[in-house]
Motif scaffolding. Sequence first.
Motif, PDB file in Angstrom:
ATOM      1  N   ASN A  75      30.699  22.981  -7.925  1.00  0.00           N
ATOM      2  CA  ASN A  75      29.911  22.713  -6.720  1.00  0.00           C
ATOM      3  C   ASN A  75      28.434  22.552  -7.058  1.00  0.00           C
ATOM      4  O   ASN A  75      27.767  21.651  -6.537  1.00  0.00           O
ATOM      5  CB  ASN A  75      30.097  23.849  -5.707  1.00  0.00           C
ATOM      6  CG  ASN A  75      29.272  23.632  -4.455  1.00  0.00           C
ATOM      7  OD1 ASN A  75      29.410  22.639  -3.758  1.00  0.00           O
ATOM      8  ND2 ASN A  75      28.384  24.579  -4.182  1.00  0.00           N
ATOM      9  N   TYR A 127      22.090  32.313  -3.980  1.00  0.00           N
ATOM     10  CA  TYR A 127      22.902  32.695  -5.136  1.00  0.00           C
ATOM     11  C   TYR A 127      22.254  33.752  -6.015  1.00  0.00           C
ATOM     12  O   TYR A 127      22.965  34.479  -6.729  1.00  0.00           O
ATOM     13  CB  TYR A 127      23.296  31.456  -5.946  1.00  0.00           C
ATOM     14  CG  TYR A 127      24.528  30.817  -5.366  1.00  0.00           C
ATOM     15  CD1 TYR A 127      25.768  31.420  -5.511  1.00  0.00           C
ATOM     16  CD2 TYR A 127      24.447  29.642  -4.623  1.00  0.00           C
ATOM     17  CE1 TYR A 127      26.903  30.872  -4.954  1.00  0.00           C
ATOM     18  CE2 TYR A 127      25.588  29.080  -4.070  1.00  0.00           C
ATOM     19  CZ  TYR A 127      26.817  29.702  -4.240  1.00  0.00           C
ATOM     20  OH  TYR A 127      27.943  29.158  -3.665  1.00  0.00           O
ATOM     21  N   GLU A 150      29.732  34.491  -9.312  1.00  0.00           N
ATOM     22  CA  GLU A 150      28.680  33.810  -8.562  1.00  0.00           C
ATOM     23  C   GLU A 150      27.533  33.303  -9.433  1.00  0.00           C
ATOM     24  O   GLU A 150      26.898  32.295  -9.092  1.00  0.00           O
ATOM     25  CB  GLU A 150      28.120  34.752  -7.491  1.00  0.00           C
ATOM     26  CG  GLU A 150      29.149  35.272  -6.505  1.00  0.00           C
ATOM     27  CD  GLU A 150      29.682  34.175  -5.595  1.00  0.00           C
ATOM     28  OE1 GLU A 150      29.007  33.149  -5.432  1.00  0.00           O
ATOM     29  OE2 GLU A 150      30.778  34.350  -5.038  1.00  0.00           O
ATOM     30  N   ASN A 172      32.360  27.388  -8.286  1.00  0.00           N
ATOM     31  CA  ASN A 172      30.907  27.492  -8.147  1.00  0.00           C
ATOM     32  C   ASN A 172      30.180  26.598  -9.143  1.00  0.00           C
ATOM     33  O   ASN A 172      29.159  25.982  -8.804  1.00  0.00           O
ATOM     34  CB  ASN A 172      30.469  28.946  -8.322  1.00  0.00           C
ATOM     35  CG  ASN A 172      30.799  29.796  -7.119  1.00  0.00           C
ATOM     36  OD1 ASN A 172      30.817  29.317  -5.991  1.00  0.00           O
ATOM     37  ND2 ASN A 172      31.070  31.073  -7.345  1.00  0.00           N
ATOM     38  N   ALA A 229      26.919  29.456 -10.381  1.00  0.00           N
ATOM     39  CA  ALA A 229      26.286  28.565  -9.405  1.00  0.00           C
ATOM     40  C   ALA A 229      24.769  28.611  -9.554  1.00  0.00           C
ATOM     41  O   ALA A 229      24.095  27.567  -9.551  1.00  0.00           O
ATOM     42  CB  ALA A 229      26.686  28.951  -7.983  1.00  0.00           C
TER      43      ALA A 229
END
Length: 251
Positions: free
Chosen positions: A115, A83, A50, A112, A53
């Motif tokens: 994006n 995030y 994660e 991620n 991101a």
Amino acid sequence: MSHLTLYILLAAIALVVFIALFFVDAGYGKFYTQKWGPSVDNRLGWVLMEAPAFLVMLWMYLSSDTHGQLVPLLFLLLFELHYFHRSFVFPFLLRGRNQMPLAIILMGAFFNSGNALLQGFYLFRWNLAAYTDSWLTSPQFLLGTAVFLTGMFINRQSDSIIRHLRQPGDTRHYLPEKGLYKYVNSANYFGEFVEWCGFALLTWSPTGLMFALWTFANLAPRAARIHDRYLQEFPEQMQAQPRKRFFPFIW
């Protein structure tokens, strides 16, 4: 490649992913399996998956010409609010010592990163001229922010309910029944989907819409699989208190 072609391609891939995940479980959490190959501690896995991101979106903002503009800054803060928690808080709230496959981590980190790049390009470069201070009083921003924060609340509350189902040392499985779990078996996933629908609305962006679509494509099939598992594990409770898979009262 034009922007329209890119969005159509992303939507088509999301459809493929949506269909595939009804037949192939992403092997983490409830569906962890060694078939996915080498694994690491799930806390580390969530951070590695994660954090890209959070970092990429921050870099996109800092390297843009948005400095001193309020609306892009608020977009950044809302995105990073999710995030930061998902990357640096949520992993360390997890209970138990579980594993996460490196393959899942790499795929998640790749998505991620891509994006965040896409969101950053649209919000801080491609459509920057539209985001003047008047945007803050627009219906889409006001409603979208309310939807985003509502989804975040549902997501975090639902995660907390799951974490507190078991006492330390207890390895049994339980059916969550508090909060929105009274109506839907994957309330945490539903909350996350609502979040990104809100983000798409408050930014009024095709990239935000694509992200919401991808969130649904990834989480809805998993929610359906969890629903099927609960039907097998807790048939009496599921019959006594019927609930839906992903959308309360609908599906």
